[in-house]
Design an enzyme around this catalytic site. Structure first.
Site, PDB file in Angstrom:
ATOM      1  N   THR A 181    -104.209 -15.811  27.267  1.00  0.00           N
ATOM      2  CA  THR A 181    -103.793 -16.130  28.568  1.00  0.00           C
ATOM      3  C   THR A 181    -105.241 -16.075  29.533  1.00  0.00           C
ATOM      4  OG1 THR A 181    -102.632 -15.269  30.629  1.00  0.00           O
ATOM      5  CG2 THR A 181    -103.964 -13.535  29.239  1.00  0.00           C
ATOM      6  N   THR A 218     -99.016 -16.927  31.025  1.00  0.00           N
ATOM      7  CA  THR A 218     -99.803 -16.561  29.545  1.00  0.00           C
ATOM      8  C   THR A 218     -99.004 -17.551  28.702  1.00  0.00           C
ATOM      9  OG1 THR A 218     -99.952 -14.398  30.096  1.00  0.00           O
ATOM     10  CG2 THR A 218     -99.493 -14.581  27.814  1.00  0.00           C
ATOM     11  N   GLY A 238     -95.019 -13.762  30.523  1.00  0.00           N
ATOM     12  CA  GLY A 238     -93.848 -13.471  31.281  1.00  0.00           C
ATOM     13  C   GLY A 238     -94.327 -12.321  32.127  1.00  0.00           C
TER      14      GLY A 238
END
Length: 576
Positions: free
Chosen positions: A405, A387, A479
């Site tokens: 993303t 992302t 993350g």
């Protein structure tokens, strides 16, 4: 107006010239990871330098933060193809300085009308990860083009047309750009998967099949043509006609159920932000179908009764209480979070301070609770490392925090014919089967079960922080399941520990998501601290770095930007 404060030790970085033809003028950049970029005009912090320069130039030419955000979003689709995208989706927070209003834009991907609850199960009723990650079933209806158009249409400055904001991305794709170390490395890493798709292989590798190396020039003519079509026709150039037909054909070829009607009927949605307070600061973040805002506020509420400043940044006592609060929030996530258009998400209950005190009533400063001891609470009435996030603040104090993303790096590894559009595999974020973890180890339940035209649950957390009604900071991160805790720690580092935005970005991070029952830690914590945490009962798991925060913060006399040092190629770019 911008709120000033909480930043010390600022340094004006050297001027770094960029050679891309789409940029004009100098970029102000920080000279080390503990000194933010400082500028008096506007600031852009993104994960890729050329895209940051595109956004900086839009600000310098009179555009506002939303104009720059749209231009950066399209530029990243060219220069950061593993995450920047046309074929994915995301979330945008927009703050308008003059009115003081803050808005949340949901342009998350949708499950096609032909999706069904058990579509990711095999013949034996078990979750089939290949179906949910690499097949046509994994592809959600893309939202990025609709989202960028919606943001520009409602809150753009009027200085630039939509087509003018796409023009820098067209130039980069058509004329080519210099391959960075980061891009060269990612293409080598993903080659075993991406090379299986003929269109992707032709686009991102040389005609003889060899790799593009850092310093080479990469041209993406098919993507340029698609961008030109969007520029001339608006969203209809993507959601109908030849581009839409190519997307549907590729999804169908890979076994998925997408139709032209799915694309034609896609809509981005404006939603009310999730808000909360923490030690006199106001937090505004994404509401469901993102779990980010709810659980950032929930964790902050659970921490507010604890003196983190007194126990100190990175101490065992501070990390212990953070981990225990994280566990409880992620347990709640597994039970309650989903698409609010389909399920009743108890946002007010989950974000109430009374509920937070109830959740932490059994907290022990001396002992880590086992995950088996923690169940979802009873309140009253996730994403890949690939992302990407960017934050933008203009000189009037308007701000955008945007996270979008394709899910995995380069999404499903499928390109839609000769469009240059990489397709997402975002539907893996649904619960394939209640109680079975997804690719990021996150447990989900019925609230996040697959359904037609439903948005899968996300952890993306573009976030704005205010002090006394004025913008203090825009931040966010990639993350995967660690997005929520990464953004949380940037906020804690600034508010509780008095760090400047670069220090807050560089400090080592921890993460606990309830299951698996382990405290994930980056390098950088003292062995003594980790020993104390183990003595409290934590299972310590040393893991690679997590997140890549891109943040902009108001300071006395201007703006400070910080690009996370964990990722190559990121840049905070300001103008005066």
């Amino acid at each position: 107006m911008l709120a000033a404060g909480l930043v010390c030790g600022l340094a004006m970085g050297p001027v770094a010239a960029q050679s891309a033809s789409v940029q004009t003028g100098p970029i102000l950049s920080g000279d080390d990871r503990f000194h933010p970029v400082v500028a008096r005009g506007g600031m852009v912090s993104s994960q890729e330098a050329l895209a940051s320069g595109v956004g900086r130039d839009i600000l310098a030419r009179g555009g506002n933060a939303v104009d720059a955000a749209v231009a950066v979003g399209f530029a990243l689709a060219v220069t950061l193809p593993r995450a920047g995208n046309l074929g994915g989706g995301g979330f945008m927070m927009v703050h308008l300085a003059e009115s003081g209003e803050t808005h949340a834009l949901d342009y998350r991907e949708l499950a096609p009308a032909g999706a069904f609850r058990d579509m990711f199960l095999d013949a034996d009723g078990n979750a089939d990860s290949n179906k949910s990650r690499y097949s046509g079933f994994a592809v959600g209806v893309p939202g990025t083009v609709a989202g960028m158009f919606a943001a520009h249409e409602k809150y753009g400055s009027g200085t630039f047309t939509f087509a003018e904001l796409i023009a820098p991305a067209i130039a980069l794709a058509r004329d080519g750009f210099i391959v960075s170390d980061d891009l060269a490395g990612s293409l080598k890493q993903v080659h075993p998967r991406l090379s299986k798709d003929p269109a992707s292989l032709a686009a991102y590798y040389k005609p003889d099949g060899s790799f593009y190396e850092a310093g080479d020039t990469l041209k993406l003519p098919h993507l340029a043509a698609t961008l030109e079509k969007i520029a001339s026709e608006g969203p209809s150039g993507f959601y109908s006609g030849p581009v839409a037909e190519a997307i549907v054909a590729r999804v169908e070829e890979a076994g998925g159920p997408m139709t032209l009607a799915d694309l034609a009927e896609y809509k981005a949605v404006w939603r009310a932000p999730v808000t909360g307070t923490y030690r006199g600061y106001t937090i505004a973040s994404m509401p469901p179908p993102s779990s980010g805002g709810v659980h950032i506020v929930e964790i902050l509420n659970m921490l507010e009764d604890h003196d983190l400043a007194g126990s100190g940044a990175g101490s065992a006592a501070t990390l212990h209480v953070m981990a225990e609060a994280m566990k409880r929030a992620y347990a709640d996530r597994s039970e309650y979070l989903g698409d609010p258009d389909f399920v009743d998400v108890p946002v007010k209950g989950l974000t109430s301070k009374a509920y937070a005190r109830e959740r932490m009533a059994d907290f022990s400063p001396d002992r880590a609770a086992l995950a088996t001891e923690i169940k979802p609470g009873a309140p009253v009435p996730y994403e890949s490392d690939q992302t990407t996030h960017y934050s933008i603040v203009d000189d009037d104090g308007n701000a955008v925090a945007n996270t979008y993303t394709l899910n995995f790096s380069y999404g499903a590894g499928l390109m839609a014919g000769d469009t240059g559009v990489l397709l997402n595999n975002e539907l893996d974020d649904f619960s394939a089967k209640p109680g079975v973890p997804n690719a990021y180890g996150l447990i989900g339940g019925d609230a996040n079960a697959v359904a037609p035209r439903k948005r899968p649950l996300s952890s993306m957390s573009p976030t704005l922080v205010f002090k006394d009604g004025e913008l203090l900071m825009a931040t966010g991160s990639p993350g995967g399941s660690r997005i929520i805790t990464t953004v949380l720690q940037v906020i804690l580092n600034v508010v509780d520990h008095g760090m400047n935005v670069a220090e807050a970005s560089a400090a080592p991070r921890v993460h606990h998501q309830w299951l698996p029952d382990e405290l994930r830690v980056e390098e950088g914590f003292s062995p003594d601290t980790l020993a104390l945490l183990r003595a409290k009962g934590h299972t310590i798991a040393l893991k690679p770095t997590m997140g890549s925060t891109q943040s902009v913060m108001s300071v006395e006399g201007g703006l400070a930007g910080a690009a996370d040092p964990r990722r190559q190629g990121a840049l905070a770019a300001g103008h005066n």
